[in-house]
Enzyme design. Structure first.
Site, mmCIF file in Angstrom:
data_model
loop_
_atom_site.group_PDB
_atom_site.id
_atom_site.type_symbol
_atom_site.label_atom_id
_atom_site.label_comp_id
_atom_site.label_asym_id
_atom_site.label_seq_id
_atom_site.Cartn_x
_atom_site.Cartn_y
_atom_site.Cartn_z
ATOM 1 C CD GLU A 161 11.584 -20.246 7.871
ATOM 2 O OE1 GLU A 161 12.767 -20.458 7.498
ATOM 3 O OE2 GLU A 161 10.597 -20.732 7.313
ATOM 4 C CD1 TRP A 202 14.376 -24.444 10.285
ATOM 5 C CD2 TRP A 202 12.279 -23.793 9.837
ATOM 6 N NE1 TRP A 202 13.792 -25.437 9.555
ATOM 7 C CE2 TRP A 202 12.498 -25.062 9.260
ATOM 8 C CE3 TRP A 202 11.030 -23.191 9.698
ATOM 9 C CZ2 TRP A 202 11.506 -25.732 8.545
ATOM 10 C CZ3 TRP A 202 10.062 -23.856 8.989
ATOM 11 C CH2 TRP A 202 10.294 -25.105 8.414
ATOM 12 C CG HIS A 228 11.992 -16.413 6.329
ATOM 13 N ND1 HIS A 228 11.528 -17.518 5.642
ATOM 14 C CD2 HIS A 228 10.919 -15.912 6.994
ATOM 15 C CE1 HIS A 228 10.234 -17.679 5.884
ATOM 16 N NE2 HIS A 228 9.852 -16.703 6.706
ATOM 17 C CE1 TYR A 264 17.337 -19.977 8.833
ATOM 18 C CE2 TYR A 264 15.903 -19.059 7.144
ATOM 19 C CZ TYR A 264 16.083 -19.878 8.248
ATOM 20 O OH TYR A 264 15.035 -20.584 8.769
ATOM 21 C CG ASN A 292 8.064 -20.984 3.893
ATOM 22 O OD1 ASN A 292 8.400 -20.317 4.870
ATOM 23 N ND2 ASN A 292 8.918 -21.734 3.209
ATOM 24 C CD GLU A 293 12.114 -19.492 2.892
ATOM 25 O OE1 GLU A 293 12.535 -20.277 2.018
ATOM 26 O OE2 GLU A 293 12.644 -19.399 4.021
ATOM 27 N NE ARG A 338 6.272 -19.104 9.256
ATOM 28 C CZ ARG A 338 7.137 -19.596 8.385
ATOM 29 N NH1 ARG A 338 8.153 -20.366 8.795
ATOM 30 N NH2 ARG A 338 7.030 -19.341 7.090
#
Length: 533
Positions: free
Chosen positions: A249, A278, A220, A222, A153-154, A77
């Site tokens: 991610e 990531w 993503h 996290y 992105n985001e 990516r």
């Protein structure tokens, strides 16, 4: 009315009715969505196993594409910018596309300008991101077989998240109206983590807005995804809906909590869901622990790099090259066995190895080499290289190493073991020492999160470390990660764990903790004292 006139009228009526029937959506080409899966043009399922590379900040690190491929990734990516950060114009994007093709990687190109829109100053809108894609369209024409466009992105932080649905559908529609036929990827809001479930609950409407029905959703993972229950529930929602999802991610740690990377990777493998970790290298601003390799060197894997490339359900174990590049071919011929490695520049913490290159007659081409320490039933992977040489780091002083090399081709066939070479690292004559620096990641009136960076400041490797620090009166540590932590009175002791204890000279590792404090108290822990072991 005559029979002839009646037939003519009937034909005219049929013609008008045909003209009124809407034309079917243009069929997707190249990579495309099929149910909840991504498939290639030939219908073969493709499951992403890759990492992100921050190209926009490190445009000179073009060797990273080959290095990422050498560690068996099938996807990269690529971070791009239209101007919020160093801009990547059409010529640069064309070079990235060429590197993707040369290194047989599916490339997800993402526009990073939209990160945190509505919450972070300077963030671009999704509409501005589409304008960027249009400006580099000449570099992307005809690349639908191996390029995915991650529109932004985001694209929303935690403010005005409800606007994500209309902004995303509008961006998709505009991309199609501009002629893009690529598989599109859209990120979730809430900094990609979708903790308010805006993307989850509106995914069907967004998918239907794509005239080609060729959009994949990206979450993503996290700190929001720190338990198995949260991970499986989110993946279940998309499976139940029959919609395509990738984990665009994720990391092994983050300032907002400790994601459960083991469950993320295991569930992705079990379900055939793609994942992209990531990130390759070059992280800063307190998240350096997310680097997979040190200084873009594929032979210097960090603990996170070892986990994602070589661990259970990792890239090395589960990645399969796209059939567009020859993956899944009938090549069953392994490369020839490499020559005996020769050791030089042996120090207390490292050594350089070279060996005679292997050859491959199966048609897949050499993909790289793996260097192992021979230890009976528990041989240890010391490093990987795209070429027939490597510089090993992080070795222990005054220790004998017996090593061998294996070659791997593009079809994942492995050669036999090379003859072994034995060398002994020097004592170094130096002393072990380390330092620890605490950085506040976030804080509020009644608590805070601290990350501590431990660095080997000596001239010899260390096998572990212990950090002690005072905690202000009334403060309570309520959780930590990447460490074994004990509290005695108002003194905390943090010890290294297996994967972040060994440090070569100059190398660093991280641990963190969260603490509560009385309201209005601004005191913080420290100073931090590090002792090597």
């Amino acid at each position: 009315m005559s029979k002839r006139l009646g037939l003519a009228a009937a034909f005219l009526s049929l013609l008008v009715s045909m003209l009124l029937i809407p034309a079917p959506a243009h069929a997707a080409v190249g990579l495309r969505v099929s149910g909840a899966r991504i498939v290639e043009a030939n219908g073969n399922a493709f499951v992403m196993r890759g990492v992100s590379h921050a190209h926009t900040w490190y445009t000179n690190q073009t060797s990273s594409f080959a290095a990422i491929k050498s560690l068996r990734a099938n996807t990269v990516r690529v971070v791009l910018s239209g101007g919020r950060w160093p801009a990547n114009g059409a010529s640069d994007v064309a070079n990235v596309v060429s590197l993707c093709r040369q290194n047989r990687l599916i490339c997800v190109l993402e526009n990073h300008d939209t990160t945190g829109y509505g919450e972070q100053s300077g963030a671009y809108t999704l509409d501005q991101a589409v304008t960027y894609w249009n400006s580099v369209r000449s570099a992307l024409t005809g690349t639908e077989d191996f390029i995915v466009i991650n529109i932004g992105n985001e694209p929303y932080g935690n403010n005005n998240v409800s606007a994500w649905t209309s902004a995303t559908t509008s961006a998709i529609s505009r991309m199609r109206s501009l002629g893009f036929q690529h598989l599109l990827m859209v990120d979730a809001p809430n900094w990609g983590q979708d903790w308010q479930f805006t993307m989850r609950d509106n995914a069907q409407a967004v998918f239907n807005a794509d005239a080609q029905r060729n959009t994949v959703f990206s979450v993503h993972m996290y700190g929001v995804f720190d338990t198995a229950a949260e991970i499986t529930a989110y993946l279940d929602a998309f499976r139940t809906a029959g919609l395509p999802l990738v984990i665009g991610e994720f990391g092994h740690n983050h300032s907002d909590g400790n994601p459960d990377e083991d469950t993320i990777m295991a569930q992705a493998q079990q379900r055939g869901v793609g994942y992209i970790g990531w990130s390759w290298s070059g992280n800063s601003g307190g998240v350096e622990y997310l680097d997979m390799v040190t200084n873009f060197n594929p032979s210097q894997l960090t603990s996170w790099g070892q986990r994602i490339f070589n661990g259970a359900n990792g890239i090395g174990q589960t990645s399969r090259e796209a059939t567009y590049f020859g993956g899944g071919s009938t090549d069953t011929t392994p490369p020839t066995t490499p020559g005996t490695p020769s050791a030089s520049n042996v120090t207390s913490g490292g050594a350089s190895l070279t060996w005679a290159a292997s050859t491959d007659s199966g048609g897949s081409g050499l993909a790289g080499y793996q260097v192992y320490r021979e230890q009976g039933a528990n041989d240890t992977l010391l490093g990987q290289s795209a070429t027939n040489s490597i510089t090993l780091t992080g070795l222990s002083a005054s220790t004998q190493y017996q090593v061998y090399v294996r070659a791997r081709d593009g079809a994942n066939n492995l050669s036999g073991n090379s003859p072994t070479t034995t060398f002994t690292t020097s004592s170094g004559g130096g002393t072990g020492s380390c330092s620890a620096v605490g950085t506040v990641q976030s804080q509020w009136s009644t608590g805070y999160v601290v990350q501590v960076t431990v660095t080997n400041t000596g001239s010899v490797p260390i096998n572990g470390w212990t950090v002690t620090f005072p905690v202000p009166d009334g403060h309570t540590i309520i959780g930590g990660w990447n460490t074994q932590m004990a509290i005695s009175g108002q003194v905390a002791t943090a010890r290294s764990v297996s994967y972040n204890g060994p440090l070569a000279p100059g190398a660093s590792a991280n641990f963190g903790f969260q603490a509560s404090r009385p309201g209005g108290d601004s005191a913080l822990p420290g100073p931090y004292t590090c002792t090597p072991s």
